[in-house]
Design a protein around this motif. Structure first.
Motif, PDB file in Angstrom:
ATOM      1  N   GLN A 179      14.866 -39.278  15.917  1.00 44.18           N
ATOM      2  CA  GLN A 179      13.819 -40.273  16.102  1.00 44.18           C
ATOM      3  C   GLN A 179      12.956 -39.886  17.300  1.00 44.18           C
ATOM      4  O   GLN A 179      13.414 -39.182  18.207  1.00 44.18           O
ATOM      5  N   ASP A 180      11.722 -40.362  17.296  1.00 44.01           N
ATOM      6  CA  ASP A 180      10.816 -40.239  18.456  1.00 44.01           C
ATOM      7  C   ASP A 180      10.720 -38.798  18.961  1.00 44.01           C
ATOM      8  O   ASP A 180      10.817 -38.531  20.163  1.00 44.01           O
ATOM      9  N   VAL A 181      10.536 -37.846  18.036  1.00 44.74           N
ATOM     10  CA  VAL A 181      10.440 -36.436  18.432  1.00 44.74           C
ATOM     11  C   VAL A 181       9.073 -36.168  19.053  1.00 44.74           C
ATOM     12  O   VAL A 181       8.030 -36.371  18.423  1.00 44.74           O
ATOM     13  N   GLN A 182       9.075 -35.717  20.291  1.00 42.73           N
ATOM     14  CA  GLN A 182       7.861 -35.345  21.006  1.00 42.73           C
ATOM     15  C   GLN A 182       7.979 -33.888  21.435  1.00 42.73           C
ATOM     16  O   GLN A 182       9.089 -33.381  21.623  1.00 42.73           O
ATOM     17  N   ALA A 183       6.833 -33.223  21.595  1.00 48.95           N
ATOM     18  CA  ALA A 183       6.900 -31.806  21.972  1.00 48.95           C
ATOM     19  C   ALA A 183       5.595 -31.338  22.590  1.00 48.95           C
ATOM     20  O   ALA A 183       4.517 -31.845  22.280  1.00 48.95           O
TER      21      ALA A 183
ATOM     22  N   ALA B  24       8.829 -27.219  24.282  1.00 46.68           N
ATOM     23  CA  ALA B  24       9.695 -28.185  24.970  1.00 46.68           C
ATOM     24  C   ALA B  24       9.742 -29.450  24.125  1.00 46.68           C
ATOM     25  O   ALA B  24       8.704 -30.049  23.838  1.00 46.68           O
ATOM     26  N   ILE B  25      10.950 -29.853  23.737  1.00 48.62           N
ATOM     27  CA  ILE B  25      11.139 -30.980  22.825  1.00 48.62           C
ATOM     28  C   ILE B  25      11.905 -32.093  23.535  1.00 48.62           C
ATOM     29  O   ILE B  25      12.903 -31.837  24.211  1.00 48.62           O
ATOM     30  N   LEU B  26      11.444 -33.312  23.346  1.00 42.10           N
ATOM     31  CA  LEU B  26      12.127 -34.511  23.824  1.00 42.10           C
ATOM     32  C   LEU B  26      12.309 -35.436  22.632  1.00 42.10           C
ATOM     33  O   LEU B  26      11.352 -35.705  21.900  1.00 42.10           O
ATOM     34  N   ALA B  27      13.524 -35.905  22.403  1.00 43.85           N
ATOM     35  CA  ALA B  27      13.779 -36.729  21.221  1.00 43.85           C
ATOM     36  C   ALA B  27      14.970 -37.639  21.456  1.00 43.85           C
ATOM     37  O   ALA B  27      15.684 -37.525  22.469  1.00 43.85           O
ATOM     38  N   ARG B  28      15.177 -38.534  20.483  1.00 46.24           N
ATOM     39  CA  ARG B  28      16.379 -39.365  20.455  1.00 46.24           C
ATOM     40  C   ARG B  28      17.151 -39.054  19.190  1.00 46.24           C
ATOM     41  O   ARG B  28      16.574 -38.828  18.131  1.00 46.24           O
ATOM     42  N   LEU B  29      18.466 -39.027  19.313  1.00 43.83           N
ATOM     43  CA  LEU B  29      19.352 -38.893  18.166  1.00 43.83           C
ATOM     44  C   LEU B  29      20.166 -40.171  18.084  1.00 43.83           C
ATOM     45  O   LEU B  29      20.821 -40.566  19.054  1.00 43.83           O
TER      46      LEU B  29
ATOM     47  N   GLN C  71       4.622 -29.749  14.659  1.00 39.51           N
ATOM     48  CA  GLN C  71       3.384 -30.470  14.369  1.00 39.51           C
ATOM     49  C   GLN C  71       2.857 -31.185  15.610  1.00 39.51           C
ATOM     50  O   GLN C  71       1.648 -31.206  15.862  1.00 39.51           O
ATOM     51  N   GLU C  72       3.777 -31.759  16.394  1.00 40.60           N
ATOM     52  CA  GLU C  72       3.371 -32.446  17.620  1.00 40.60           C
ATOM     53  C   GLU C  72       2.822 -31.451  18.633  1.00 40.60           C
ATOM     54  O   GLU C  72       1.828 -31.728  19.324  1.00 40.60           O
ATOM     55  N   ALA C  73       3.438 -30.264  18.738  1.00 44.33           N
ATOM     56  CA  ALA C  73       2.955 -29.244  19.674  1.00 44.33           C
ATOM     57  C   ALA C  73       1.553 -28.773  19.293  1.00 44.33           C
ATOM     58  O   ALA C  73       0.686 -28.611  20.157  1.00 44.33           O
ATOM     59  N   ILE C  74       1.321 -28.574  18.005  1.00 46.74           N
ATOM     60  CA  ILE C  74      -0.007 -28.164  17.549  1.00 46.74           C
ATOM     61  C   ILE C  74      -1.025 -29.277  17.815  1.00 46.74           C
ATOM     62  O   ILE C  74      -2.144 -29.027  18.270  1.00 46.74           O
ATOM     63  N   ARG C  75      -0.644 -30.502  17.527  1.00 43.22           N
ATOM     64  CA  ARG C  75      -1.558 -31.631  17.722  1.00 43.22           C
ATOM     65  C   ARG C  75      -1.993 -31.753  19.181  1.00 43.22           C
ATOM     66  O   ARG C  75      -3.165 -32.024  19.471  1.00 43.22           O
ATOM     67  N   ARG C  76      -1.078 -31.516  20.086  1.00 38.67           N
ATOM     68  CA  ARG C  76      -1.370 -31.719  21.508  1.00 38.67           C
ATOM     69  C   ARG C  76      -1.988 -30.493  22.158  1.00 38.67           C
ATOM     70  O   ARG C  76      -2.477 -30.565  23.288  1.00 38.67           O
TER      71      ARG C  76
END
Length: 338
Positions: free
Chosen positions: A195-199, A215-220, A328-333
């Motif tokens: 959940q809430d995968v950010q990168a 660099a990835i930040l997430a919740r499991l 996808q988040e890394a590309i978006r940012r």
């Protein structure tokens, strides 16, 4: 004895998969399929049947299972063909190129009542299994956080494997290898949903689709904070080579930490109930893939419960969910190094 057909006999199959087949007592290689004649010609065993087309091989009546060792962008197509032919499948990582492919593979295996597994072989390395056992035995209590760094040069930007590196970065990025670490988080934690995968990604000036450093930040679920930092950029642009691996698993009653220098790494358990160490010894494909093959063969025995160390298609899907979201988040940012 599980009779295997191998789809894809390029470098990885030649260096790793086929030698491993010879070391797995419960498995035998019957036939291979590869569209490249030179790859077929490299097979020395005259007892192994050769096919230029995988569907031709699947028409054989003497195969129980298929090992898929093709490039990742055809994993889905050949796996679906194998499952629909009635064969169980062990697929190289990543299971598919994206979540949609992985879901289709998992759903097809379930619909045809076939077993689908993925070669997340790192799970079978002795020290990782020991760390998992410490967790099962309750020595660190409920896990609340997992932090992993996995840095290497990704075959470097210059040299004989530079083209291989570029293919990785255009297809799956540095998470082509980093997916092993993402899977290990769920292995250590006994499952869970991402959940809430950010990168954020850094491209270091390279012309490629996905970042060579992420660099990835997430919740499991349930309630575990996770960071995974993966790199193909670490010493990629210089002649010298250096590797960096770090794991920290934090529980309510203790911690497990990977510490030391490359070649001398140790998992250390620090808890109220027990303190211990487990050296992380170098184990190559020829040592680990036979363990994967044996666990896969055992899972095919009627009524057997698969070894939880063996990653299933569902595990491959869950890892891809995190990979897709992070890339996808890394590309978006955009490029964080600019």
């Amino acid at each position: 004895m599980v009779r295997f057909g191998l789809i894809g006999c390029g470098k990885h199959a030649q260096w790793a998969v086929m030698p491993a087949m010879k070391l797995a007592p419960s498995c035998t290689l019957v036939a291979v399929a590869d569209p490249v004649q030179a790859n077929l010609d490299s097979i020395e065993d005259p007892a192994v049947h050769r096919h230029r087309e995988h569907r031709e091989m699947l028409a054989r009546t003497d195969l129980d299972a298929i090992y898929v060792a093709t490039p990742a962008d055809v994993h889905c197509a050949v796996t679906l063909d194998a499952l629909r032919s009635g064969r169980h499948v062990l697929c190289e990582k990543p299971l598919g190129m994206d979540v949609a492919e992985c879901r289709q593979m998992v759903d097809t295996a379930r619909r045809h009542n076939r077993f689908l597994a993925v070669d997340f072989e790192t799970r079978f390395i002795g020290a990782y299994r020991q760390a998992r056992q410490w967790i099962i035995d309750g020595h660190i209590g409920t896990i609340r956080a997992v932090h992993i760094n996995s840095f290497w040069d990704g075959h470097k930007t210059q040299g004989p494997l530079a083209e291989r590196r570029h293919r990785f970065l255009d297809k799956t990025g540095c998470l082509d290898c980093g997916i092993h670490r993402i899977d290990l988080v769920r292995f250590f934690c006994g499952g869970g949903t991402w959940q809430d995968v950010q990168a954020l990604g850094a491209w270091f000036g390279e012309k490629c689709t996905f970042p060579p450093h992420i660099a990835i930040l997430a919740r499991l679920t349930p309630g575990i904070l996770v960071t995974v930092n993966a790199s193909f950029a670490h010493t990629a642009y210089i002649k010298a080579r250096h590797l960096h691996e770090a794991f920290v698993i934090i529980g309510e009653k203790g911690v497990i930490v990977l510490e030391g220098n490359p070649g001398n790494l140790v998992f250390r358990l620090v808890g109220d109930s027990r303190c211990d160490t487990a050296p992380l010894q170098e184990e190559g494909h020829d040592q680990v893939i036979p363990c994967v093959l044996e666990a896969f063969a055992a899972a095919l025995v009627p009524g057997a419960t698969p070894d939880p160390t063996l990653a299933t298609g569902d595990d491959g899907l869950m890892a891809q969910i995190a990979v897709d979201a992070a890339n996808q988040e890394a590309i978006r940012r955009g490029d964080a190094s600019r």
